[in-house]
Design an enzyme around this catalytic site. Structure first.
Site, PDB file in Angstrom:
ATOM      1  CE  LYS A  99      17.291  16.771  23.016  1.00 54.49           C
ATOM      2  NZ  LYS A  99      16.500  15.801  22.233  1.00 54.49           N
TER       3      LYS A  99
HETATM    4  C1  LIG Z   1      22.391  15.859  20.000  1.00 57.77           C
HETATM    5  C2  LIG Z   1      21.189  16.481  19.365  1.00 57.77           C
HETATM    6  N1  LIG Z   1      21.366  17.485  18.473  1.00 57.77           N
HETATM    7  C3  LIG Z   1      20.327  18.108  17.894  1.00 57.77           C
HETATM    8  C4  LIG Z   1      19.034  17.725  18.146  1.00 57.77           C
HETATM    9  C5  LIG Z   1      17.910  18.400  17.438  1.00 57.77           C
HETATM   10  O1  LIG Z   1      17.062  19.033  18.332  1.00 57.77           O
HETATM   11  P1  LIG Z   1      15.601  19.528  17.883  1.00 57.77           P
HETATM   12  O2  LIG Z   1      14.713  18.341  17.928  1.00 57.77           O
HETATM   13  O3  LIG Z   1      15.244  20.555  18.921  1.00 57.77           O
HETATM   14  O4  LIG Z   1      15.715  20.103  16.525  1.00 57.77           O
HETATM   15  C6  LIG Z   1      18.797  16.701  19.066  1.00 57.77           C
HETATM   16  C7  LIG Z   1      17.413  16.289  19.367  1.00 57.77           C
HETATM   17  O5  LIG Z   1      17.080  15.195  19.663  1.00 57.77           O
HETATM   18  C8  LIG Z   1      19.899  16.058  19.686  1.00 57.77           C
HETATM   19  O6  LIG Z   1      19.712  15.070  20.564  1.00 57.77           O
END
Ligand SMILES: Cc1ncc(COP(=O)(O)O)c(C=O)c1O
Length: 375
Positions: free
Chosen positions: A184
């Site tokens: 990210k």
């Molecule tokens: C659009 C979106 N929502 C939610 C997530 C979930 O994030 P995390 O990996 O921090 O749980 C991601 C992660 O790739 C994402 O790209």
């Protein structure tokens, strides 16, 4: 695999290393004053009243659904062109994800018109995803939500630093959910943040993050509390001081890095338009300020995507797909016939090219040459 140009890369230097070292020396590892500083800095950066750090954005989305009282039998409208976590969060609380189509080949975000068509007496909320950090049409979506008494959760996993009408994404709806996963725009390895302007929701989210307890180990260490009550069925979705310290170092870089991302995206757009005009480039007409999290392109209709990605790989360039639509996954198999023609077509043609702040213009040129050669 040793990529010549990877899909993404982190921007870590001595600041992150020193931040971690300081925590280790301090001998306080769980949520404490550095986490509080990370939260207040993030709240300041996003201009929101409360920021609550959690273990990842999936946990943030889960807590957002819980805190808003969404539960069994409720329907929540979500895009299918997203990471599966967006829809999973709805299912964690026993509610039903209802998939809405995206707006167009240019605007890959959830369509306000599609949302309108899916509202029933059971709809409780809308979860929007700011794809690649490009803003959803928040004024239109908030107006629909107001008209029907729905909550709005923003999945801002791609959108740290994005703005619409001068206001940060993740602060438009009732609750914003950010991800600090390692690919990210700012990262803590695993990590996430909730944002809200609502005091009651903030209190509820903080409690649910830590077992529904009324006081934390840190409060007791500081002598502010002896004991605690448990007032909700909560979870352990806490972050720790090590990741909070990395988060602070990363937050200090995010504006500069997002600017680099936007600049590199512009170079991509011009070069692709000039050299491979048969490729469609989404978000040419976007409004607001994007965090430019990823660089999606749509291959010409009929292109064999697997072969294309194979050819990019042979040239040492990592590509990816954002996203296989959630409604097509085995775990989402149901009798419902979803009407998602734009999502399905875009998803079948989409390829994500490498984009990260430190890659430089020369690497963009190398990727574009590889795209030309692979088509
Ligand atoms: C659009 C979106 N929502 C939610 C997530 C979930 O994030 P995390 O990996 O921090 O749980 C991601 C992660 O790739 C994402 O790209």
């Amino acid at each position: 695999m040793d990529w010549r140009i990877p899909l993404s890369d982190i921007d870590f230097d001595d600041n992150e290393a020193l931040a971690v070292q300081n925590i280790i020396k301090s001998r306080w590892l769980t949520m404490g004053k550095v986490t509080q500083e990370f939260e207040s800095s993030f709240a300041g950066y996003t201009q929101t009243k409360h920021a609550i750090a959690v273990t990842n954005a999936t946990a943030a989305l889960h807590l957002a659904c819980l805190a808003l009282g969404i539960g069994p039998g409720d329907e929540v409208i979500v895009p299918s062109l997203t990471f599966v976590a967006t829809a999973n969060a709805v299912r964690y609380v026993g509610a039903i994800p209802v998939f809405a189509d995206i707006s167009s080949h240019d605007d890959l975000n959830i369509s306000p018109a599609a949302i309108n068509m899916l509202i029933t007496s059971r709809t409780r909320a809308i979860i929007v995803v700011h794809y690649a950090g490009y803003p959803c049409d928040m004024p239109a979506i908030l107006s629909i939500a107001k008209q029907h008494g729905l909550f709005v959760i923003e999945d801002a996993a791609h959108a740290v630093g994005s703005e619409l009408n001068g206001r940060k994404l993740g602060t438009w709806g009732d609750i914003g959910c950010f991800s600090f996963f390692s690919n990210k725009n700012m990262t803590t390895g695993e990590g996430g943040m909730l944002t809200t302007d609502n005091d009651d929701l903030a209190q509820k989210l903080s409690r649910l993050r830590s077992h529904g307890m009324t006081s934390l180990t840190w409060d007791r260490h500081k002598g502010h509390a002896w004991s605690y009550d448990v007032v909700d069925l909560g979870y352990n979705y806490r972050i720790d001081e090590i990741r909070a310290a990395i988060g602070l170092a990363q937050l200090a870089k995010v504006e500069k890095n997002n600017e680099c991302r936007r600049h590199l995206s512009q170079i991509y757009r011009s070069a692709l338009q000039e050299r491979v005009s048969q490729v469609d480039i989404p978000f040419q007409n976007h409004v607001g300020k994007t965090a430019a999290h990823i660089m999606p392109i749509l291959l010409p209709k009929g292109t064999n995507r697997e072969k294309f990605m194979g050819s990019m790989k042979e040239q040492g360039i990592q590509t990816s797909i954002h996203y296989p639509p959630v409604h097509t996954f085995t775990a989402y198999n149901s009798d419902t016939k979803w009407n998602l023609p734009v999502t399905e077509e875009v998803a079948s043609r989409e390829v994500t090219l490498p984009l990260f702040p430190t890659m430089g213009a020369e690497a963009v040129d190398t990727v574009v040459s590889a795209v030309c050669a692979s088509l």
